[in-house]
Design a protein around this motif. Structure first.
Motif, short mmCIF file in Angstrom:
data_model
loop_
_atom_site.label_atom_id
_atom_site.label_comp_id
_atom_site.label_asym_id
_atom_site.label_seq_id
_atom_site.Cartn_x
_atom_site.Cartn_y
_atom_site.Cartn_z
N CYS A 1 0.85 -1.19 0.00
CA CYS A 1 0.00 0.00 0.00
C CYS A 1 0.89 1.24 0.00
O CYS A 1 2.08 1.18 0.30
CB CYS A 1 -0.94 0.02 1.21
SG CYS A 1 -0.10 0.24 2.80
N ILE A 2 0.31 2.37 -0.38
CA ILE A 2 0.98 3.66 -0.25
C ILE A 2 0.76 4.14 1.18
O ILE A 2 -0.37 4.20 1.65
CB ILE A 2 0.43 4.68 -1.26
CG1 ILE A 2 0.80 4.27 -2.69
CG2 ILE A 2 0.98 6.08 -0.96
CD1 ILE A 2 0.27 5.21 -3.76
N ASP A 3 1.84 4.48 1.88
CA ASP A 3 1.70 4.89 3.27
C ASP A 3 2.14 6.34 3.50
O ASP A 3 2.07 6.84 4.60
CB ASP A 3 2.49 3.96 4.19
CG ASP A 3 1.96 3.99 5.61
OD1 ASP A 3 0.75 3.77 5.79
OD2 ASP A 3 2.75 4.23 6.55
N TYR A 4 2.63 6.98 2.46
CA TYR A 4 2.92 8.41 2.50
C TYR A 4 3.02 8.88 1.06
O TYR A 4 3.58 8.18 0.21
CB TYR A 4 4.23 8.72 3.24
CG TYR A 4 4.55 10.21 3.30
CD1 TYR A 4 4.26 10.96 4.43
CD2 TYR A 4 5.12 10.87 2.21
CE1 TYR A 4 4.53 12.31 4.48
CE2 TYR A 4 5.38 12.23 2.24
CZ TYR A 4 5.09 12.95 3.38
OH TYR A 4 5.35 14.30 3.42
N LYS B 1 -0.16 11.51 4.92
CA LYS B 1 0.54 10.56 5.78
C LYS B 1 -0.24 9.25 5.78
O LYS B 1 -1.16 9.07 4.99
CB LYS B 1 0.71 11.15 7.17
CG LYS B 1 1.57 12.42 7.19
CD LYS B 1 1.76 12.96 8.59
CE LYS B 1 2.62 14.22 8.58
NZ LYS B 1 2.83 14.79 9.94
N GLY B 2 0.13 8.32 6.68
CA GLY B 2 -0.50 7.01 6.66
C GLY B 2 -2.01 7.06 6.73
O GLY B 2 -2.71 6.51 5.87
N ARG C 1 -5.18 6.31 3.92
CA ARG C 1 -6.37 5.49 4.14
C ARG C 1 -7.64 6.32 3.94
O ARG C 1 -8.65 5.83 3.43
CB ARG C 1 -6.36 4.90 5.56
CG ARG C 1 -5.10 4.17 5.98
CD ARG C 1 -4.89 2.85 5.28
NE ARG C 1 -4.39 2.95 3.93
CZ ARG C 1 -3.11 3.20 3.60
NH1 ARG C 1 -2.22 3.39 4.53
NH2 ARG C 1 -2.76 3.24 2.33
N TYR C 2 -7.59 7.59 4.34
CA TYR C 2 -8.72 8.50 4.19
C TYR C 2 -9.05 8.69 2.71
O TYR C 2 -10.21 8.64 2.30
CB TYR C 2 -8.37 9.83 4.86
CG TYR C 2 -9.54 10.74 5.16
CD1 TYR C 2 -10.27 10.58 6.33
CD2 TYR C 2 -9.88 11.77 4.30
CE1 TYR C 2 -11.34 11.44 6.63
CE2 TYR C 2 -10.94 12.62 4.58
CZ TYR C 2 -11.67 12.46 5.74
OH TYR C 2 -12.71 13.30 6.03
N LEU D 1 6.23 3.16 0.03
CA LEU D 1 5.51 1.95 -0.33
C LEU D 1 5.72 0.93 0.78
O LEU D 1 6.85 0.59 1.11
CB LEU D 1 6.02 1.40 -1.67
CG LEU D 1 5.83 2.34 -2.87
CD1 LEU D 1 6.50 1.76 -4.11
CD2 LEU D 1 4.35 2.58 -3.13
N ALA D 2 4.63 0.48 1.38
CA ALA D 2 4.70 -0.40 2.54
C ALA D 2 4.28 -1.82 2.16
O ALA D 2 3.22 -2.02 1.58
CB ALA D 2 3.82 0.12 3.66
#
Length: 301
Positions: free
Chosen positions: A79-82, A154-155, A159-160, A191-192
């Motif tokens: 997922c994209i985390d930032y 940001k993380g 998600r938002y 990238l997480a």
């Protein structure tokens, strides 16, 4: 692994169940097979899958892992985390409308911002950083002093945004393409890789670094230990935070347990997280490859 960049838990129950049923049909998985692998009774599983019983995050993860086990898929996702993107434009209303498809009136303005910007527009976890307007055609205009507009996610911000994208039937790829169409410049992307089985053991990796049992182009490493690091609450950083590529490996289950102590460490959905933090040219190259490949696993590895 899903080919999009959204976390498993971000979808609405209806969307999640629809996708789950599609995957069961695609791989010809029966409810009997799924119930046995997930350790549910047939009747309980049927009630979950038909929506007659509420399905929570833990049940989603449990069923997702069971389905991936039956289909031979990896129990990891990316997922994209930032995400940091800058724009020369000062027209924040156009940027917000085009990027997020949200009415600009839903954003609240507050004075002050990070990175030298003058003000911040906020909508939930979405941050839009503003600099004072400058006329590019005026005498004495200095482009180096014009920061334009920055979008910082940001993380929780990522998600938002995902929740909006799903409601709009859009993907991260659509969002990133819109950034490019608006002449966005990617300053950073994280990238997480979310490991749900504990494939990577952080303390073991740190011990190997302590014993010089690793090969890397980086010049060094460091680790951060919490007060309870013996419970695997440890983080390993590889590379320099100022460099264009930088790795971070940490015990996500322990981190989330500290935030939500009512959920035991062993019941946390994500065990370990491996983050690839990319800046400047590396960030731009990663975005380009994600859009070309549409395969987060291939790009991040």
């Amino acid at each position: 692994m899903l080919k999009d960049l959204n976390l498993v838990g971000g979808m609405t129950n209806t969307d999640w169940l629809n996708q789950f049923h599609d995957e069961m049909r695609t791989y010809k998985i029966t409810q009997g097979q799924l119930a046995k692998t997930a350790d549910y009774s047939r009747s309980h599983l049927n009630q979950l899958l038909t929506g007659n019983k509420p399905i929570n995050e833990q049940a989603r993860v449990r069923l997702t892992l069971a389905l991936r086990s039956l289909t031979g898929q990896n129990n990891i996702d990316v997922c994209i985390d930032y995400l940091g993107v800058t724009f020369k434009s000062h027209d924040y209303e156009e940027l917000v409308t085009e990027l997020f498809q949200i009415n600009p009136n839903h954003f609240n303005l507050k004075e002050g911002a990070r990175y030298g910007y003058a003000a911040t527009l906020k909508c939930g976890e979405i941050d839009v950083l503003l600099s004072p307007y400058q006329d590019a055609n005026a005498d004495g205009y200095d482009p180096s002093e014009d920061s334009g507009t920055m979008i910082e996610l940001k993380g929780q911000g990522c998600r938002y945004v995902e929740s909006y994208l799903r409601q709009q039937d859009r993907t991260w790829y659509d969002f990133l393409e819109t950034c490019i169409a608006l002449d966005g410049h990617f300053t950073r992307v994280d990238l997480a890789i979310n490991d749900r089985n504990g494939l990577l053991d952080v303390p073991t990796l740190i011990e190997k670094c302590d014993r010089d049992e690793f090969t890397s182009r980086f010049h060094g490493f460091r680790d951060n230990r919490t007060k309870q690091w013996e419970v695997s609450g440890r983080t390993l950083y590889l590379g320099s935070p100022q460099s264009e590529v930088y790795f971070c490996i940490y015990d996500k289950a322990f981190e989330q347990h500290q935030k939500h102590p009512e959920i035991a460490i062993e019941d946390q959905p994500i065990r370990t997280r491996f983050e690839v933090r990319l800046r400047r040219k590396r960030a731009a190259a990663a975005i380009k490859n994600l859009l070309a490949e549409r395969d987060p696993e291939k790009v991040v590895f």
